[in-house]
Design a protein around this motif. Sequence first.
Motif, PDB file in Angstrom:
ATOM      1  N   PHE A  11     -27.028  20.886  46.529  1.00 12.70           N
ATOM      2  CA  PHE A  11     -26.250  20.811  45.307  1.00 12.70           C
ATOM      3  C   PHE A  11     -27.187  20.928  44.113  1.00 12.70           C
ATOM      4  CE2 PHE A  11     -24.237  18.547  48.712  1.00 12.70           C
ATOM      5  CZ  PHE A  11     -22.915  18.937  48.625  1.00 12.70           C
ATOM      6  N   GLY A  12     -26.600  21.096  42.934  1.00 16.00           N
ATOM      7  CA  GLY A  12     -27.446  21.125  41.754  1.00 16.00           C
ATOM      8  C   GLY A  12     -26.670  21.470  40.512  1.00 16.00           C
ATOM      9  N   GLU A  13     -27.426  21.643  39.436  1.00 13.39           N
ATOM     10  CA  GLU A  13     -26.794  21.984  38.168  1.00 13.39           C
ATOM     11  C   GLU A  13     -27.668  22.950  37.389  1.00 13.39           C
ATOM     12  OE1 GLU A  13     -26.027  18.099  36.735  1.00 13.39           O
ATOM     13  OE2 GLU A  13     -28.040  17.412  37.203  1.00 13.39           O
ATOM     14  N   SER A  14     -27.007  23.763  36.549  1.00 17.34           N
ATOM     15  CA  SER A  14     -27.735  24.737  35.731  1.00 17.34           C
ATOM     16  C   SER A  14     -27.372  24.545  34.270  1.00 17.34           C
ATOM     17  CB  SER A  14     -27.363  26.169  36.125  1.00 17.34           C
ATOM     18  OG  SER A  14     -27.530  26.373  37.499  1.00 17.34           O
ATOM     19  N   GLN A  15     -28.395  24.712  33.410  1.00 14.68           N
ATOM     20  CA  GLN A  15     -28.180  24.752  31.965  1.00 14.68           C
ATOM     21  C   GLN A  15     -28.136  26.214  31.574  1.00 14.68           C
ATOM     22  OE1 GLN A  15     -27.675  21.957  30.181  1.00 14.68           O
ATOM     23  NE2 GLN A  15     -27.951  20.831  32.104  1.00 14.68           N
ATOM     24  N   LEU A  16     -27.087  26.604  30.854  1.00 14.29           N
ATOM     25  CA  LEU A  16     -26.910  28.010  30.507  1.00 14.29           C
ATOM     26  C   LEU A  16     -27.069  28.215  29.004  1.00 14.29           C
ATOM     27  CD1 LEU A  16     -25.709  27.756  33.346  1.00 14.29           C
ATOM     28  CD2 LEU A  16     -23.825  29.176  32.614  1.00 14.29           C
ATOM     29  N   ASN A  51     -25.160  15.198  47.310  1.00 16.44           N
ATOM     30  CA  ASN A  51     -24.094  15.457  46.364  1.00 16.44           C
ATOM     31  C   ASN A  51     -24.043  14.409  45.258  1.00 16.44           C
ATOM     32  OD1 ASN A  51     -21.955  16.567  45.101  1.00 16.44           O
ATOM     33  ND2 ASN A  51     -20.430  15.972  46.615  1.00 16.44           N
ATOM     34  N   LYS A  52     -25.151  13.779  45.008  1.00 16.66           N
ATOM     35  CA  LYS A  52     -25.219  12.801  43.936  1.00 16.66           C
ATOM     36  C   LYS A  52     -26.567  13.080  43.310  1.00 16.66           C
ATOM     37  CE  LYS A  52     -25.448   7.781  43.302  1.00 16.66           C
ATOM     38  NZ  LYS A  52     -26.777   7.751  42.737  1.00 16.66           N
ATOM     39  N   ASN A  53     -26.583  13.357  42.006  1.00 16.03           N
ATOM     40  CA  ASN A  53     -27.878  13.784  41.509  1.00 16.03           C
ATOM     41  C   ASN A  53     -28.872  12.631  41.441  1.00 16.03           C
ATOM     42  OD1 ASN A  53     -27.819  12.659  38.930  1.00 16.03           O
ATOM     43  ND2 ASN A  53     -26.965  14.486  37.983  1.00 16.03           N
ATOM     44  N   PRO A  54     -30.093  12.876  41.917  1.00 19.29           N
ATOM     45  CA  PRO A  54     -31.113  11.837  41.896  1.00 19.29           C
ATOM     46  C   PRO A  54     -31.518  11.546  40.454  1.00 19.29           C
ATOM     47  CG  PRO A  54     -32.067  13.935  42.572  1.00 19.29           C
ATOM     48  CD  PRO A  54     -30.613  14.183  42.385  1.00 19.29           C
ATOM     49  N   ASP A  55     -32.184  10.439  40.252  1.00 17.00           N
ATOM     50  CA  ASP A  55     -32.630  10.071  38.915  1.00 17.00           C
ATOM     51  C   ASP A  55     -33.869  10.912  38.593  1.00 17.00           C
ATOM     52  OD1 ASP A  55     -32.926   8.841  36.532  1.00 17.00           O
ATOM     53  OD2 ASP A  55     -33.790   6.987  37.351  1.00 17.00           O
ATOM     54  N   TYR A  56     -33.634  12.020  37.898  1.00 14.74           N
ATOM     55  CA  TYR A  56     -34.763  12.900  37.640  1.00 14.74           C
ATOM     56  C   TYR A  56     -34.967  13.133  36.146  1.00 14.74           C
ATOM     57  CZ  TYR A  56     -31.432  16.777  36.990  1.00 14.74           C
ATOM     58  OH  TYR A  56     -30.435  17.573  36.537  1.00 14.74           O
ATOM     59  N   SER A  57     -36.160  13.640  35.829  1.00  9.94           N
ATOM     60  CA  SER A  57     -36.477  14.007  34.463  1.00  9.94           C
ATOM     61  C   SER A  57     -36.727  15.516  34.478  1.00  9.94           C
ATOM     62  CB  SER A  57     -37.738  13.253  34.044  1.00  9.94           C
ATOM     63  OG  SER A  57     -38.130  13.671  32.754  1.00  9.94           O
ATOM     64  N   ALA A  58     -36.055  16.251  33.596  1.00  4.96           N
ATOM     65  CA  ALA A  58     -36.245  17.705  33.562  1.00  4.96           C
ATOM     66  C   ALA A  58     -36.237  18.165  32.120  1.00  4.96           C
ATOM     67  CB  ALA A  58     -35.145  18.410  34.336  1.00  4.96           C
TER      68      ALA A  58
END
Lengths: 83, 199
Positions: free
Chosen positions: B100-105, B118-125
Amino acid sequence: MDKTALIASLKKIVEPYVQDKEAFGQLSEETRFIEDLKINSANLVDIILDVEDAFDIIIEDEAMDQMLTVKAAMAIISEKVDG
Amino acid sequence: MIGNDIVDLAYARQMSNWQRPRFLDKVFSATEQHMIKEAEDPERWVWLLWSIKESVYKLIHRNMQRSFFAPKRIECVAVTPTITNEAVKFVVHYEDQTYFGESQLDQAYLHSIAYAANKNPDYSAASFSLEQCDYTHQQAFIRRELLRQYAKTEDLAVERLSIQKNISGIPAIYLGGVQQDTVLSISHHGYFAAYAFIK
């Protein structure tokens, strides 16, 4: 197919996509396209298509899987061309 | 586990011709090609799917510690809600696994971050625009930014931190000479660079 001739044609195909010219100058069979030559992964697709056109072969997905080094590319081409 | 990938859309247009014969066939599954062909802006779809698949590849690569090139087998099966949004979520299949994941457009770039659950981990991006596009500059810039953020998060002195890649090309953070457990991913393309790490 002659190894020297093969590496020379491969170099000609790869060159336009190379971002590390110094690594390209020292190219050997062990050279990796992405890590060493800093080729964008999208351009790896172009290299595969260019190889197919130049040698008039078709590289199946399974063969493409390993096409990450000069050595692997040479092995795939030799196998297709020499049968 | 995490993987991220950024695509500079102007640079992609300059460097790659996705319309050349057989390009789409080498990279995209039948389902993905359908998404592209039905789209109002097929080029944006090409690079969105590319960045999604690459972000998942980086995650798998880190897991397997082995490089491979199988863009077609890493198949994006869903992008929601739609590409006209500023952010989307995605689902990808590879062998018997689902990612799973997400994109910034953005108008200028697309940035995808993949994770294994299916649960986003606590990340820094974060993503950045660059002044130069040669790889030495890209690499130095994004490593510096990542370490600055990591130092802040972990309350460490940034001077003691460095990033090194192992033999499989997987990056790790070092404190003094000691490798840290932090899972991180670095990406650069053209005039953009990005990172993601799990806190």
